[in-house]
Design an enzyme around this catalytic site. Structure first.
Site, PDB file in Angstrom:
ATOM      1  CG  ASP A  34      -0.114   0.108   2.454  1.00 26.85           C
ATOM      2  OD1 ASP A  34       0.856  -0.769   2.725  1.00 26.85           O
ATOM      3  OD2 ASP A  34      -0.761   0.658   3.639  1.00 26.85           O
ATOM      4  CD  GLU A  51       4.104   0.908   6.719  1.00 26.77           C
ATOM      5  OE1 GLU A  51       5.004   1.090   7.570  1.00 26.77           O
ATOM      6  OE2 GLU A  51       3.807   1.828   5.921  1.00 26.77           O
TER       7      GLU A  51
END
Length: 434
Positions: A83, A147
């Site tokens: 991400d 994350e």
């Protein structure tokens, strides 16, 4: 040694991964699955069997194990997240999800945080498949979701629900370290992370008496919140040196020929010049107000007001952090953790750190490797629940004037092709012998 195809692939993989819009807006608003499937397919082509796991549909993680030649050796975790933070296309020179390669530079969100490292891992493993290489110790590779938010759908989910996939892992490498820091005086410093401050994101709630905006009100929740936020923002946190930061200061002082006087750290930092940026954010705890939310109409005094603070604390500093926030918020403002994660510390005298140093210096003999502590946090926090000691090692050789740290979450995020080539060579060298 990484072959020419690996050098071509790392650029292509970085570009391809950037094109997957995996912007994490928080609150579950993200979909990593297309990027995860892409990474899994590349692993499968290299004969590495990937496992795809989701806590929430579309929030996909990839985990794979590469068997080492020494069954007695502990396993090493190599991880990167899929991400990225959001990006406003209107602010960029190129579209942030174009993955455009222009003038020897790959552009786009994730170019340094951290689809570049994901691409390096994939390129190295595929080169090994072509060459018949086996690492000394088992490698567990993890490409994670979430994350950039709470990691609840990513490394937190993996550590809590699938610990068996990380059996035998004692150490890990991930973001962020082993990049070139130019000090402006001709020195090239390569900081390798051996610690992280803890995450203490706070929600403050001020209580008061609701009433008409035209009346005197000595119990105004907005005033109380504003006062608490001001106290927090203006507070001067005391100096606290952890072993990692001490080691960083000692090595930097030796590099500059400065006496290591840890009784005057602020004076030492001043003497280090630009290199002080590698350390100055991690000699103290910190708490920065970031958001305010109060009221629903201009002429109504609300009964409550809410604020948010980005707090960070050093290893061993959480108790002091909590006590200080109790004092700064006062009796009329409550606070709680909106998100909390532990602080980390890793030994700088460990064999793995020595191997990381050697790998960088082989391909950058003019460089100076030093340990440092990250001011923020990574997935290493969640993996530490499994007893895994984490280091930040995502190698990049960068030209002067290329401000690597400013590009994290910044506009026009980009990475030079040559930096990716360097990263593949260094990572290949490390993982063969780690």
């Amino acid at each position: 040694m990484a072959d020419p195809r690996a050098l071509e692939e790392v650029v292509r993989f970085t570009s391809d991964l950037i094109r997957f819009d995996t912007a994490n807006r928080g609150g579950g608003d993200c979909r990593e699955r297309p990027a995860a499937e892409y990474a899994a397919a590349l692993l499968a082509e290299a004969g590495v069997e990937p496992t795809l796991l989701e806590r929430t549909p579309g929030r996909t993680n990839v985990v794979a194990r590469i068997e080492g030649s020494d069954p007695r050796a502990a396993a090493l975790l190599v991880h990167g997240h899929l991400d990225v933070v959001p990006a406003e296309a209107a602010d960029w020179s190129v579209h942030p999800f174009s993955g455009e390669v222009r003038d020897g530079v790959v552009w786009g969100r994730g170019a340094v945080d951290m689809k570049n490292m994901d691409a390096m891992i994939l390129a190295v493993l595929r080169a090994w498949s072509r060459q018949g290489v086996r690492p000394r110790r088992d490698l567990v590779v993890a490409f994670t979701a979430d994350e950039e938010a709470s990691a609840v759908d990513g490394s937190g989910f993996l550590a809590d629900r699938h610990p068996e996939l990380f059996e035998g892992c004692t150490e890990a490498i991930g973001e962020s370290g082993a990049f070139t820091f130019h000090d402006g005086a001709g020195r090239q410093i390569y900081p390798v992370a051996a610690g992280e401050r803890g995450t203490g994101w706070l929600k403050l709630t001020a209580h008061g008496r609701a009433g008409h905006g035209s009346k005197v009100n000595r119990e105004n929740a907005v005033t109380r919140l504003a006062a608490a936020v001001t106290r927090i923002g203006e507070y001067a946190w005391p100096l606290r040196l952890t072993p990692t930061v001490r080691a960083a200061l000692t090595e930097l002082a030796a590099l500059y020929g400065i006496e290591t006087d840890l009784s005057d750290v602020d004076g030492l930092l001043e003497k280090l010049g630009p290199a002080a940026a590698l350390v100055e954010a991690t000699v103290r705890n910190s708490a920065n107000p970031t958001m305010l939310d109060a009221g629903y109409k201009l002429n109504v005094i609300p009964g409550t007001a809410v604020g948010y603070v980005d707090g960070r604390y050093l290893p061993g500093g959480e108790e002091e952090f909590r006590a200080t926030l109790d004092a700064l918020t006062g009796p009329d403002v409550d606070w709680e953790f909106a998100h909390r994660e532990v602080a980390l510390q890793a030994p700088v005298d460990a064999p793995l750190f020595a191997r990381m140093r050697a790998a960088v210096e082989e391909f950058a003999p003019e460089g100076h490797v030093v340990p440092y502590c990250m001011s923020g946090g990574t997935d290493a926090k969640q993996f530490s629940r499994l007893g895994i000691t984490g280091y930040g090692f995502a190698p990049l050789k960068l030209p002067p004037g290329f401000d690597h740290q400013a590009l994290f979450h910044g506009v026009d995020e980009r990475v030079p092709v040559e930096a990716l080539h360097f990263g593949v060579r260094v990572l290949d060298r490390l993982l063969r012998t780690a």
